[in-house]
Design an enzyme around this catalytic site. Structure first.
Site, PDB file in Angstrom:
ATOM      1  N   GLY A  80       0.544  -1.464  -0.313  1.00 17.96           N
ATOM      2  CA  GLY A  80      -0.257   0.315   0.118  1.00 17.96           C
ATOM      3  C   GLY A  80       0.900   1.449  -0.328  1.00 17.96           C
ATOM      4  O   GLY A  80       1.621   1.279   0.165  1.00 17.96           O
ATOM      5  N   ASP A 242       3.682  -4.680  -7.945  1.00 21.36           N
ATOM      6  CA  ASP A 242       3.197  -3.463  -7.186  1.00 21.36           C
ATOM      7  C   ASP A 242       3.588  -2.337  -7.802  1.00 21.36           C
ATOM      8  O   ASP A 242       3.343  -1.148  -7.275  1.00 21.36           O
ATOM      9  CB  ASP A 242       3.294  -3.503  -5.842  1.00 21.36           C
ATOM     10  CG  ASP A 242       4.950  -3.446  -5.343  1.00 21.36           C
ATOM     11  OD1 ASP A 242       5.116  -4.715  -5.327  1.00 21.36           O
ATOM     12  OD2 ASP A 242       5.128  -2.380  -4.607  1.00 21.36           O
TER      13      ASP A 242
END
Length: 477
Positions: A80, A242
């Site tokens: 994240g 990611d």
């Protein structure tokens, strides 16, 4: 500034946050052309305060996104925005949507053991690289503004802190979909796909067929992007899922590097001990990452459709690369001997550690007489070993009969004279850390016109000095 903060309404996709103000901020760089494109009219003090976390317009809704990712081959179930946050989504005057993404904004729920801060070194590297890639015509996030700070940040050593505001049409990554797939929250995957369709690709339908077409588009854009990286000699350094963009953008500049001496096995990331993300591995890694995305989307897209889309990756990449390489060599058509001509050239380049960017730029000076230009010869440790290759190349050029001036024009339009070499970025960083942004300004000016001669700056277009080989760039960069 017109904001439409649609993503932040997905409370299941992250966490509302607020930036932590930086100590004694100073506006170091601003991209006025991009600011105008986004319709953002702020004073310098407002830019400084926005990027340093001291001020937010009332209609901004900062939001830290959650995602997962395969990192160096191993799966991390929750990553994240650990040192960044989505400030808002701008609708530009032309109707295009842009994310405003602030790096170095402080801790978020996804910071893990990090401090949520960014250092000037890495922030300036990203600013320079993203603008360099944009002006090379390669899809990328953009740099909007950079702020420096007196706040100390601890990495391998104590460094000055910074904040970087970047913009992109979307920051959605492969890892977003992996998070919801592997966490068992697959009901959110169609909502993310619909968001992407609504905001970026409104020509697609929001059904299984539309999702399949969306994935095929991601495959094609990723293949094209990596072909462009290979053509310009760019190494990303950390191609985790990611760090892979759903829009096919170059995303998350860390230990990147442009090739100096040609080495297909070049590893730009000091932390990549196994060479997983070496220069010549990037095409294969791109495919592997797309397979991981396909797995994450397998609940909403038919397996056969996913396989068909994946099957187009190699052809798209090789077509884009082959066409680009012909252009770099001044060729306009296709001949069966071209792959061997390319392959033998690269074998010689690797054997003699020929400077990648200088080679292609200077090769345009080769005349029909066959005489090797002096500035090309100086790149070769054994010019005699190239005799056969030059003869074949001359024959190939003669087949097309392109006038010399036109060939030079075409080659110079695709082979940059100015590239962001690591040692140039390092010199700009060292000066910036002393409060002097003049070298960064010079680089940005040159990199905005990478194909122009600009002879007064020839020193910036030379092969890297010997000391550049000692520069170590790691994930913390």
């Amino acid at each position: 500034m017109r904001l439409d903060n649609r993503y932040a309404q997905f409370d299941w996709a992250g966490t509302a946050v607020q930036p932590a103000p930086l100590l004694s901020p100073r506006l170091l760089l601003l991209n006025p052309n991009l600011a105008d494109e986004l319709g953002m009219s702020l004073s310098e003090s407002q830019w400084r305060d926005l990027v340093s976390g001291h001020w937010l317009p009332s209609d901004m809704t900062p939001f830290a996104q959650v995602y997962a990712g395969h990192q160096f081959g191993g799966f991390s179930p929750q990553l994240g925005d650990g040192r960044a946050m989505l400030l808002g989504e701008v609708v530009a005057p032309d109707g295009q949507r842009w994310d405003l993404h602030l790096k170095g904004a402080g801790k978020t729920p996804y910071s893990r053991f990090g401090d949520g801060r960014a250092v000037l070194r890495s922030s300036l590297r990203e600013y320079l690289a993203s603008e360099a890639m944009h002006h090379l015509g390669i899809a990328t996030t953009r740099a909007l503004a950079l702020v420096g700070s007196k706040e100390p940040v601890y990495r391998e050593q104590v460094e000055p802190g910074a904040g970087l505001l970047r913009a992109a049409h979307s920051h959605l990554r492969f890892g977003h979909f992996e998070y919801f797939y592997y966490s068992g929250k697959t009901e959110h995957i169609p909502a993310l796909l619909n968001y992407l369709i609504d905001t970026q690709w409104s020509d697609l339908d929001k059904d299984a067929a539309g999702y399949a077409a969306l994935f095929e588009r991601v495959v094609e854009k990723t293949a094209t992007l990596i072909a462009q990286w290979q053509l310009v000699g760019f190494c990303h350094g950390v191609l985790n899922t990611d760090n892979m963009s759903m829009l096919g953008l170059t995303l998350d500049y860390g230990p990147y590097g442009f090739l100096d001496a040609y080495d297909p096995d070049h590893i730009c990331n000091h932390s990549d001990h196994g060479g997983r993300y070496a220069y010549d591995q990037q095409p294969a890694v791109g495919y592997w990452n797309l397979q991981r995305l396909a797995q994450a989307l397998s609940g909403v897209i038919d397996i056969e459709a996913l396989q068909q889309a994946l099957g187009k990756y190699e052809h798209q990449l090789m077509s884009a690369y082959s066409e680009g390489m012909r252009q770099k060599l001044g060729l306009t058509g296709w001949e069966d001997q071209d792959p061997a001509l390319f392959r033998d050239m690269f074998t010689l380049m690797a054997a003699q550690a020929v400077d990648y960017s200088c080679w292609f730029r200077r090769l345009a000076g080769l005349t029909p007489s066959g005489e090797i230009p002096a500035d090309v010869q100086i790149l070769l440790s054994d010019a005699a070993a190239w005799a056969d290759w030059f003869a074949r190349y001359q024959t190939r050029l003669a087949q097309e009969g392109t006038p010399q001036a036109e060939k030079v024009r075409r080659m110079n339009a695709v082979n940059p004279k100015y590239i962001l070499r690591n040692h140039l970025a390092q010199q700009a960083i060292e000066q910036a850390e002393q409060g002097d942004m003049s070298e960064a300004d010079t680089l940005l000016m040159l990199l905005a016109r990478p194909f122009d001669e600009q002879p007064e700056f020839n020193a910036y277009a030379m092969p890297a000095p010997a000391w550049a080989g000692s520069l170590s760039i790691s994930c913390s960069s």
